[in-house]
Enzyme design. Sequence first.
Site, PDB file in Angstrom:
ATOM      1  N   GLY A  35       0.814  -1.206   0.000  1.00 45.21           N
ATOM      2  CA  GLY A  35       0.000   0.000   0.000  1.00 45.21           C
ATOM      3  C   GLY A  35       0.851   1.261   0.000  1.00 45.21           C
ATOM      4  O   GLY A  35       1.963   1.289  -0.542  1.00 45.21           O
ATOM      5  N   SER A  36       0.347   2.303   0.641  1.00 43.27           N
ATOM      6  CA  SER A  36       0.945   3.637   0.509  1.00 43.27           C
ATOM      7  C   SER A  36       2.337   3.776   1.094  1.00 43.27           C
ATOM      8  O   SER A  36       3.034   4.763   0.801  1.00 43.27           O
ATOM      9  CB  SER A  36       0.013   4.677   1.139  1.00 43.27           C
ATOM     10  OG  SER A  36      -1.178   4.787   0.388  1.00 43.27           O
ATOM     11  N   VAL A  37       2.789   2.823   1.937  1.00 45.98           N
ATOM     12  CA  VAL A  37       4.180   2.876   2.405  1.00 45.98           C
ATOM     13  C   VAL A  37       5.126   2.866   1.209  1.00 45.98           C
ATOM     14  O   VAL A  37       6.197   3.493   1.230  1.00 45.98           O
ATOM     15  CB  VAL A  37       4.475   1.689   3.352  1.00 45.98           C
ATOM     16  CG1 VAL A  37       5.967   1.576   3.633  1.00 45.98           C
ATOM     17  CG2 VAL A  37       3.708   1.838   4.648  1.00 45.98           C
TER      18      VAL A  37
END
Length: 574
Positions: A293-295
């Site tokens: 995801g956004s990591v």
Amino acid sequence: MLADPSRRIWLLIGGLALGLVAVTGRLGQLQVQDHAEYAQRARMTREADAMLPGRRGSILDSSGAPLAMSVDSYNVMVEKRAWQDRNAALAAARQLAAIAGGSPEEMVDRVTSSPAFETEVARGLDYEKAVAVRRLGLAGVRLVQDGRRIYPEGSLAAQLIGVVGRDGVGLSGLEADLDSLLRGEPGRVSWQRDATGEGMYWTGWEEVPPRSGADVVLTIDRYLQRVVEQALDKAIQEHRARGGSVVVMDARTGAILALASRPTFDLTSPDFRDAQAVSLFRNPAVTDPYEPGSVFKVITTAAAIDSGVAGPDTRWYDSGVAVVNGSRIYNWDFSANGSQTVTQMLTKSLNTGAVWLAQRVGAQRFYDYVRRFGFGEATGVGLQGEAAGQVRWPDDPNWSELDLATNSFGQGLSVTPIQMAAALAAIANDGKLMRPYVVKAIVTPQGVQETQPQVVRQVISPEAAHTVLQMMGAVAEKIPSSLLDVPGYKVGGKTGTANLVADGTYKPNAYISSFAGIVPLDDPRLVVLVKIDEPQDVPWGTVVAAPVFGQVAREAMLHYRVPPDSLVAARPQR
């Protein structure tokens, strides 16, 4: 009429001769043809031997405190011929069971039904119980020295340490990975027995002493490991999550200081009969890939900064949607933010901005950075079952521009927690990717073999790494202190909320919440990756995972006596 006396004499002589031939033939068969068999039987009756187990080496934490170690124990052996009378055997078995436990009836049945000369009826007795058994003086019963595994810290780091089978062979975790080092070499002792089977220990005694296995010193810090496990358990309970993992890595060396996953198992009493329990022996932090995801937007940002196509203040226009190959990609909150900087893209975690950045970098360069950060290949941490994750590269015939777009914000590819932590550690370490490791040293009688930190490659420039660090600091500053608070220290980080992939498709209403953080920001010491699986209340990494990072970071800074930023800033310059 009487028979001829000479005839009777010759018949007698002939009979004696035939008998002599038969006896001679039988003696010849016994002494020549069957000599080896009967000699072996004689040796088995006259000679006895026993294996002397080599003590299995200890597994120690970074300070030398034992996490797993072997202590002397004793197994009870019973000779079959001593228990031929069932009533007498049951009487003896009841005395043994009173000390060693178990069923007397099962003991007797095991001995009498076995084809072996002697049978094990109890194992793992401590010294006091072994002395009590010896004092019974039961005929045909002897003690054999062995070793059993104990865990002074309980089930701490259970999946990392692993389990040992009844035969003393490592079955999972480091016990299996390092089995050849830990196991040592058995010795053997032999002696003569008299006609009654009693040992004649004053004659014919021969002994080959055993050799102990090596001790293994880990990079794991038992104090920090317990802090991590408690923080992880608290988050899982609070958010009614299915499980999770936490990795704490020394940003400068790649040493793993804590590694925990849930659910786990009872290391002190593992259940080998339950397949579901055995499945918990694996270490999800290295074996189970997930969509980050956004990591992963930190990786996209690092590629853009290092390649020079954008800087922290480079602007772009967020219309709220990116159209790629006919597919529409929206921001996580369906917002349209207008003119934004790259730093704002990261702080607001805008999917459309990540797509724009990846397109500016270009597919070839973007995936070159992905590969350089270590994704798509195992880290080489040295733990069994490590997964490489999955990346669809541009040379794959099924790859498209849509892969580039979704990969830019951490979807459509998979990583392991240890991979993600190592990649973030490269940003914290002046752009140098370090090979993660959990074995600090191996100690043998011949000396100590220490693991040296290993640089895998320079992924991005030190300047780019410092820039991305400051941008991660801006992200952390936007998180409320009620969710992320490490008093006295600046931190950097990035949250992630990703759909859970199950059986090749996204599982409805199931998410993975994560937070990757670095502390202290201006002089990075630790990288902490927190991943929580399927929280049932809220999915956001900010709410679910960031507090775990905060708790671990606070305790770690105190434990390692890292000076607060205010004290560092107040130091006089030379």
